[in-house]
Design a protein around this motif. Structure first.
Motif, PDB file in Angstrom:
ATOM      1  N   ASP A   1     -32.338 -62.547  11.016  1.00 45.56           N
ATOM      2  CA  ASP A   1     -31.644 -61.471  10.284  1.00 45.56           C
ATOM      3  C   ASP A   1     -30.881 -60.578  11.262  1.00 45.56           C
ATOM      4  N   ALA A   2     -31.542 -60.191  12.354  1.00 44.54           N
ATOM      5  CA  ALA A   2     -30.908 -59.309  13.340  1.00 44.54           C
ATOM      6  C   ALA A   2     -29.670 -59.975  13.936  1.00 44.54           C
ATOM      7  N   GLN A   3     -29.773 -61.251  14.248  1.00 47.93           N
ATOM      8  CA  GLN A   3     -28.634 -61.990  14.791  1.00 47.93           C
ATOM      9  C   GLN A   3     -27.492 -62.048  13.777  1.00 47.93           C
ATOM     10  N   SER A   4     -27.830 -62.337  12.537  1.00 55.85           N
ATOM     11  CA  SER A   4     -26.824 -62.439  11.479  1.00 55.85           C
ATOM     12  C   SER A   4     -26.113 -61.102  11.261  1.00 55.85           C
ATOM     13  N   ILE A   5     -26.876 -60.024  11.278  1.00 56.98           N
ATOM     14  CA  ILE A   5     -26.302 -58.681  11.082  1.00 56.98           C
ATOM     15  C   ILE A   5     -25.357 -58.342  12.231  1.00 56.98           C
ATOM     16  N   GLN A   6     -25.774 -58.613  13.457  1.00 50.15           N
ATOM     17  CA  GLN A   6     -24.916 -58.334  14.610  1.00 50.15           C
ATOM     18  C   GLN A   6     -23.634 -59.169  14.528  1.00 50.15           C
ATOM     19  N   GLN A   7     -23.748 -60.413  14.136  1.00 51.73           N
ATOM     20  CA  GLN A   7     -22.571 -61.281  14.025  1.00 51.73           C
ATOM     21  C   GLN A   7     -21.632 -60.805  12.917  1.00 51.73           C
TER      22      GLN A   7
ATOM     23  N   SER B   1     -41.615 -53.057  15.631  1.00 51.89           N
ATOM     24  CA  SER B   1     -42.055 -54.425  15.898  1.00 51.89           C
ATOM     25  C   SER B   1     -42.155 -54.623  17.407  1.00 51.89           C
ATOM     26  N   PRO B   2     -42.882 -55.644  17.831  1.00 59.55           N
ATOM     27  CA  PRO B   2     -42.779 -56.041  19.227  1.00 59.55           C
ATOM     28  C   PRO B   2     -41.425 -56.747  19.418  1.00 59.55           C
ATOM     29  N   ASP B   3     -41.166 -57.218  20.612  1.00 60.08           N
ATOM     30  CA  ASP B   3     -39.961 -57.998  20.875  1.00 60.08           C
ATOM     31  C   ASP B   3     -39.988 -59.244  19.977  1.00 60.08           C
ATOM     32  N   ILE B   4     -38.958 -59.410  19.168  1.00 56.85           N
ATOM     33  CA  ILE B   4     -38.902 -60.546  18.243  1.00 56.85           C
ATOM     34  C   ILE B   4     -37.963 -61.650  18.740  1.00 56.85           C
ATOM     35  N   SER B   5     -37.451 -61.506  19.963  1.00 56.46           N
ATOM     36  CA  SER B   5     -36.456 -62.465  20.436  1.00 56.46           C
ATOM     37  C   SER B   5     -37.045 -63.728  21.066  1.00 56.46           C
ATOM     38  N   CYS B   6     -38.344 -63.754  21.328  1.00 59.31           N
ATOM     39  CA  CYS B   6     -38.968 -64.967  21.856  1.00 59.31           C
ATOM     40  C   CYS B   6     -39.306 -65.911  20.704  1.00 59.31           C
ATOM     41  N   PRO B   7     -39.160 -67.223  20.925  1.00 62.19           N
ATOM     42  CA  PRO B   7     -39.515 -68.171  19.868  1.00 62.19           C
ATOM     43  C   PRO B   7     -40.956 -67.943  19.399  1.00 62.19           C
ATOM     44  N   SER B   8     -41.151 -68.057  18.098  1.00 68.12           N
ATOM     45  CA  SER B   8     -42.470 -67.777  17.526  1.00 68.12           C
ATOM     46  C   SER B   8     -42.827 -68.825  16.482  1.00 68.12           C
TER      47      SER B   8
ATOM     48  N   PHE C   1     -32.915 -58.956   4.772  1.00 64.89           N
ATOM     49  CA  PHE C   1     -33.477 -58.236   5.912  1.00 64.89           C
ATOM     50  C   PHE C   1     -34.591 -57.291   5.460  1.00 64.89           C
ATOM     51  N   PHE C   2     -34.338 -56.492   4.436  1.00 68.35           N
ATOM     52  CA  PHE C   2     -35.353 -55.548   3.960  1.00 68.35           C
ATOM     53  C   PHE C   2     -36.534 -56.275   3.318  1.00 68.35           C
ATOM     54  N   ASN C   3     -36.281 -57.390   2.656  1.00 73.33           N
ATOM     55  CA  ASN C   3     -37.394 -58.178   2.114  1.00 73.33           C
ATOM     56  C   ASN C   3     -38.239 -58.752   3.244  1.00 73.33           C
ATOM     57  N   ASP C   4     -37.572 -59.249   4.285  1.00 72.00           N
ATOM     58  CA  ASP C   4     -38.311 -59.798   5.421  1.00 72.00           C
ATOM     59  C   ASP C   4     -39.116 -58.709   6.138  1.00 72.00           C
ATOM     60  N   ILE C   5     -38.579 -57.501   6.192  1.00 71.18           N
ATOM     61  CA  ILE C   5     -39.337 -56.382   6.769  1.00 71.18           C
ATOM     62  C   ILE C   5     -40.585 -56.117   5.933  1.00 71.18           C
ATOM     63  N   SER C   6     -40.430 -56.102   4.608  1.00 73.71           N
ATOM     64  CA  SER C   6     -41.583 -55.849   3.722  1.00 73.71           C
ATOM     65  C   SER C   6     -42.670 -56.903   3.917  1.00 73.71           C
ATOM     66  N   VAL C   7     -42.259 -58.163   4.040  1.00 78.27           N
ATOM     67  CA  VAL C   7     -43.217 -59.253   4.242  1.00 78.27           C
ATOM     68  C   VAL C   7     -43.910 -59.122   5.598  1.00 78.27           C
ATOM     69  N   ALA C   8     -43.178 -58.631   6.609  1.00 81.42           N
ATOM     70  CA  ALA C   8     -43.704 -58.557   7.974  1.00 81.42           C
ATOM     71  C   ALA C   8     -44.591 -57.348   8.237  1.00 81.42           C
ATOM     72  N   LYS C   9     -44.614 -56.383   7.330  1.00 76.35           N
ATOM     73  CA  LYS C   9     -45.388 -55.160   7.564  1.00 76.35           C
ATOM     74  C   LYS C   9     -46.875 -55.453   7.664  1.00 76.35           C
TER      75      LYS C   9
ATOM     76  N   VAL D   1     -41.640 -63.362  12.192  1.00 77.37           N
ATOM     77  CA  VAL D   1     -40.927 -62.988  13.419  1.00 77.37           C
ATOM     78  C   VAL D   1     -39.584 -63.714  13.466  1.00 77.37           C
ATOM     79  N   THR D   2     -39.610 -65.006  13.204  1.00 81.26           N
ATOM     80  CA  THR D   2     -38.380 -65.805  13.220  1.00 81.26           C
ATOM     81  C   THR D   2     -37.366 -65.282  12.214  1.00 81.26           C
ATOM     82  N   ASN D   3     -37.814 -64.962  11.012  1.00 87.46           N
ATOM     83  CA  ASN D   3     -36.896 -64.455   9.984  1.00 87.46           C
ATOM     84  C   ASN D   3     -36.264 -63.128  10.399  1.00 87.46           C
ATOM     85  N   LEU D   4     -37.066 -62.230  10.945  1.00 89.09           N
ATOM     86  CA  LEU D   4     -36.515 -60.942  11.385  1.00 89.09           C
ATOM     87  C   LEU D   4     -35.490 -61.133  12.498  1.00 89.09           C
ATOM     88  N   TYR D   5     -35.784 -62.022  13.438  1.00 88.02           N
ATOM     89  CA  TYR D   5     -34.839 -62.256  14.529  1.00 88.02           C
ATOM     90  C   TYR D   5     -33.540 -62.873  13.995  1.00 88.02           C
TER      91      TYR D   5
END
Length: 152
Positions: A137-143, A119-126, A82-90, A131-135
């Motif tokens: 990650d967020a789903q995996s963390i919540q689960q 970030s903007p909304d990351i829940s729409c397909p991209s 998750f933190f690596n994906d955030i770094s890549v997305a910055k 964007v996909t990786n962050l979404y």
């Protein structure tokens, strides 16, 4: 002449040493601060509660869902990804946003915040893998935290 040679040697040593000093600083700047969490924010919907998850690089997490607070842990490799994906997305605010149709009852939006960036909304397909990786990650963390967003 000796002074000029010493100057050249000193200058060469400084020029050779500079990258050795700067490179670790770049790595340090990209390393997540163990005390500063990233935040996953989900808007909720008519049928689901909104939630906010504070994720620490250690895998610890604190969350609020349906106005109830909780804490848990996620897998360290999930947190690291998750933190690596955030770094890549910055910078997060510059991620592409493509609106998508959402149900009034079930549609939600998801954002990631880290180090004063949103970030903007990351829940729409991209088509953008960041964007996909962050979404994902967020789903995996919540689960992994295994909390219910049901309003019942």
């Amino acid at each position: 002449m000796k002074v000029l040679n010493r100057y050249k040697i000193s200058l060469a040593l400084v020029l050779l040493a500079t990258p050795l000093c700067v490179f670790p600083l770049r790595i340090l700047a990209q390393t997540p601060n163990p005390k500063q969490p990233a935040v996953i924010i989900n808007s909720g919907s008519t049928n689901t509660c909104k939630y906010r998850i504070y994720v620490f690089p250690s895998g610890k997490a604190i969350y609020t869902v349906c106005d109830r607070k909780g804490a848990g842990e996620i897998k360290v490799n999930t947190a690291t990804k998750f933190f690596n994906d955030i770094s890549v997305a910055k910078p997060l605010s510059k991620l592409p946003y493509k609106a998508c149709a959402k149900s009034a009852s079930f549609g939600t939006s998801t954002q990631v915040r880290y180090q004063w960036e949103n970030s903007p909304d990351i829940s729409c397909p991209s088509n953008d893998l960041r964007v996909t990786n962050l979404y994902n990650d967020a789903q995996s963390i919540q689960q992994q935290l295994n909390f219910s967003t049901s309003k019942n």
